[in-house]
Design an enzyme around this catalytic site. Structure first.
Site, PDB file in Angstrom:
ATOM      1  N   ARG A  39       0.817  -1.217   0.000  1.00  0.00           N
ATOM      2  CA  ARG A  39       0.000   0.000   0.000  1.00  0.00           C
ATOM      3  C   ARG A  39       0.854   1.272   0.000  1.00  0.00           C
ATOM      4  O   ARG A  39       0.400   2.309  -0.459  1.00  0.00           O
ATOM      5  CB  ARG A  39      -0.953  -0.009   1.201  1.00  0.00           C
ATOM      6  CG  ARG A  39      -2.152  -0.904   0.957  1.00  0.00           C
ATOM      7  CD  ARG A  39      -3.073  -0.934   2.152  1.00  0.00           C
ATOM      8  NE  ARG A  39      -4.373  -1.474   1.782  1.00  0.00           N
ATOM      9  CZ  ARG A  39      -5.351  -1.685   2.656  1.00  0.00           C
ATOM     10  NH1 ARG A  39      -5.183  -1.404   3.928  1.00  0.00           N
ATOM     11  NH2 ARG A  39      -6.514  -2.168   2.240  1.00  0.00           N
ATOM     12  N   GLY A  95      -6.218  -7.493   1.743  1.00  0.00           N
ATOM     13  CA  GLY A  95      -4.860  -7.643   2.259  1.00  0.00           C
ATOM     14  C   GLY A  95      -4.379  -9.079   2.271  1.00  0.00           C
ATOM     15  O   GLY A  95      -3.291  -9.380   1.789  1.00  0.00           O
ATOM     16  N   GLY A  98     -12.482  -4.682   1.233  1.00  0.00           N
ATOM     17  CA  GLY A  98     -13.903  -4.343   1.271  1.00  0.00           C
ATOM     18  C   GLY A  98     -14.271  -3.402   0.132  1.00  0.00           C
ATOM     19  O   GLY A  98     -15.334  -3.541  -0.485  1.00  0.00           O
ATOM     20  N   LYS A 108     -15.584 -13.620   7.775  1.00  0.00           N
ATOM     21  CA  LYS A 108     -16.962 -13.256   8.061  1.00  0.00           C
ATOM     22  C   LYS A 108     -17.843 -12.951   6.854  1.00  0.00           C
ATOM     23  O   LYS A 108     -17.365 -12.592   5.797  1.00  0.00           O
ATOM     24  CB  LYS A 108     -16.945 -12.002   8.939  1.00  0.00           C
ATOM     25  CG  LYS A 108     -16.567 -12.298  10.369  1.00  0.00           C
ATOM     26  CD  LYS A 108     -16.821 -11.083  11.210  1.00  0.00           C
ATOM     27  CE  LYS A 108     -16.699 -11.425  12.689  1.00  0.00           C
ATOM     28  NZ  LYS A 108     -16.932 -10.241  13.511  1.00  0.00           N
TER      29      LYS A 108
HETATM   30  C1  3PG Z   1      -8.835  -1.945   4.905  1.00  0.00           C
HETATM   31  O1  3PG Z   1      -7.734  -2.347   5.244  1.00  0.00           O
HETATM   32  O2  3PG Z   1      -9.783  -2.710   4.659  1.00  0.00           O
HETATM   33  C2  3PG Z   1      -9.026  -0.465   4.714  1.00  0.00           C
HETATM   34  O3  3PG Z   1      -7.881   0.230   5.091  1.00  0.00           O
HETATM   35  C3  3PG Z   1     -10.254   0.022   5.439  1.00  0.00           C
HETATM   36  O4  3PG Z   1     -10.151  -0.229   6.795  1.00  0.00           O
HETATM   37  P1  3PG Z   1     -11.477  -0.458   7.658  1.00  0.00           P
HETATM   38  O5  3PG Z   1     -12.079  -1.744   7.170  1.00  0.00           O
HETATM   39  O6  3PG Z   1     -11.008  -0.505   9.078  1.00  0.00           O
HETATM   40  O7  3PG Z   1     -12.378   0.711   7.385  1.00  0.00           O
END
Ligand code: 3PG
Ligand code: MG
Length: 385
Positions: free
Chosen positions: A37, A342, A365, A201
């Protein structure tokens, strides 16, 4: 077609730029285990510095829930960023307030200032306009490359850019690249379109799941997510991780398009047939060999593939086979392939097949929601028209 204004259209020369990035990187203590990232923001940083802008970098890390918490400090990112850019990266211990303002004001062309975690303030997640105005004091321009957080209507993602007029806000090169590739998947014409989904999940992924069921030809589901679907079908999942609150949802979206594991690997590395069910103490930690074969067969025929989430506890060697086999199958498929999230990205890199993936997304997400057709607030505010 989504078109956003991009950083190259701004006249940033000699100005200060607020650069929202997603440096929510995986950490072991204070060691960054995957710097993707950070690396992915280098092209935009180069462009900004070449144009003599001074850059104020801001990110969230983890979920500190509006409280200062050293565990979620962005300090570990500073050294890596300095190493990768060759720049002296200055540091502000708070993302708003006098220290950050003074340091930002003194920043010279080409210099970088990294701010402490945005989420140490509740105003960030609350999309609070007062918090956004405090951030706005730091710069004349706003540039966003935090694709991974673009599905969050948070202050640095939505309220802040809205304080800048169209001539002063834009997406960075990474955000533009993400949109370009992910759009190829959403406008998919090459079928079969197969979604490979895993991770722990279902909660938080319900809407994208329902949308994907409509868009994709097949959904291969493994990992913790599969346990919940299996439980919904009446399979005894033993002590496996099951997202109990989502069982009803899993029942509702049951369709023949969803393909679930037929065997799983449990704690002692033995393989159990799903048809037999697990005993009370047994825990599914990876997909089994017959499932690997079955999923790989489907991926082989796919022409478009989207992958989000690992097939098991792949951070342990004994339970990494399923995830690694999927990385290979996705890479070897004769298809447009996108991997997001990730952990799946980590797996693909570890597998050595990363260069055979069409697009590795920096958002988990966010890429899932984008592919499912959602409007992401961070992208919406940067649209060209
Ligand atoms: C992630 O790693 O999914 C993003 O940086 C968003 O983080 P979050 O899901 O805590 O909002
Ligand atoms: Mg997340």
């Amino acid at each position: 077609m989504i078109e956003i204004r991009t950083v190259d259209q701004l006249h940033v020369d000699g100005s200060r730029v607020f650069y929202r990035v997603d440096y929510n990187v995986p950490l072991e203590g204070t060691t960054i285990t995957d710097a993707t990232r950070i690396e992915e923001t280098l092209p935009t940083l180069r462009l900004l510095r070449e144009r003599d802008a001074a850059v104020v970098l801001a990110s969230h890390l983890g979920r500190p829930k509006g409280q200062r918490n050293e565990k979620f400090s962005l300090k570990p990112v500073r050294a890596t960023l300095a190493e990768l850019t060759g720049a002296n990266v200055q540091w502000a211990d708070d993302c708003i307030g006098p220290e950050a303002e003074q340091k930002a004001a003194r920043l010279k062309s080409g210099e970088l200032l990294l701010l402490e975690n945005l989420r140490f303030h509740a105003g960030e997640e609350d999309n609070d306009p007062r918090f956004a105005r405090a951030l706005q004091k730091l710069a004349d321009y706003y540039v966003n490359d935090a694709f991974g957080a673009s599905h969050r209507a948070h202050a640095s993602i939505e309220a802040l850019p809205l304080l800048y007029d169209l001539e002063h806000r834009a997406g960075g090169l990474l955000l533009a690249k993400e949109i370009e590739f992910l759009q190829k998947i959403t406008e998919v014409s090459d079928r079969p379109f197969v979604a490979l989904l895993g991770g722990a999940k279902i909660a938080g992924k319900i809407e994208p799941l329902e949308a994907l069921v409509k868009r994709a030809d097949t959904l291969l589901i493994g990992g913790g997510m599969a346990n919940t679907f299996l439980a919904a079908r009446g399979v005894n999942t033993g002590a496996s991780l099951v997202d109990k609150e989502s069982i009803e949802v899993a029942k509702r979206i049951a369709t023949s398009k969803i393909v679930l594991p037929v065997d799983v690997v449990i704690e002692d590395s033995s393989v159990v047939d799903v048809a037999k069910g697990l005993t009370e103490k047994q825990k599914a930690l990876d997909i089994g060999p017959r499932t690997i074969e079955k999923f790989a067969e489907v991926l082989k025929k796919a022409r478009t593939i989207f992958w989000n989430g690992p097939m098991g506890m792949f951070e342990h060697q004994e339970f990494a086979k399923g995830t690694m086999a999927m990385a290979r199958a996705v890479a070897e498929a004769d298809a447009i392939t996108v991997v997001g999230g990730g952990e799946s990205v980590e797996a693909v890199k570890e597998s050595g097949y990363a260069d055979r993936i069409s697009h590795i997304s920096t958002g988990g997400g966010a890429s899932l929601e984008f592919i499912a057709g959602a409007t992401l607030p961070g992208i919406q505010v940067l649209r060209a028209s």
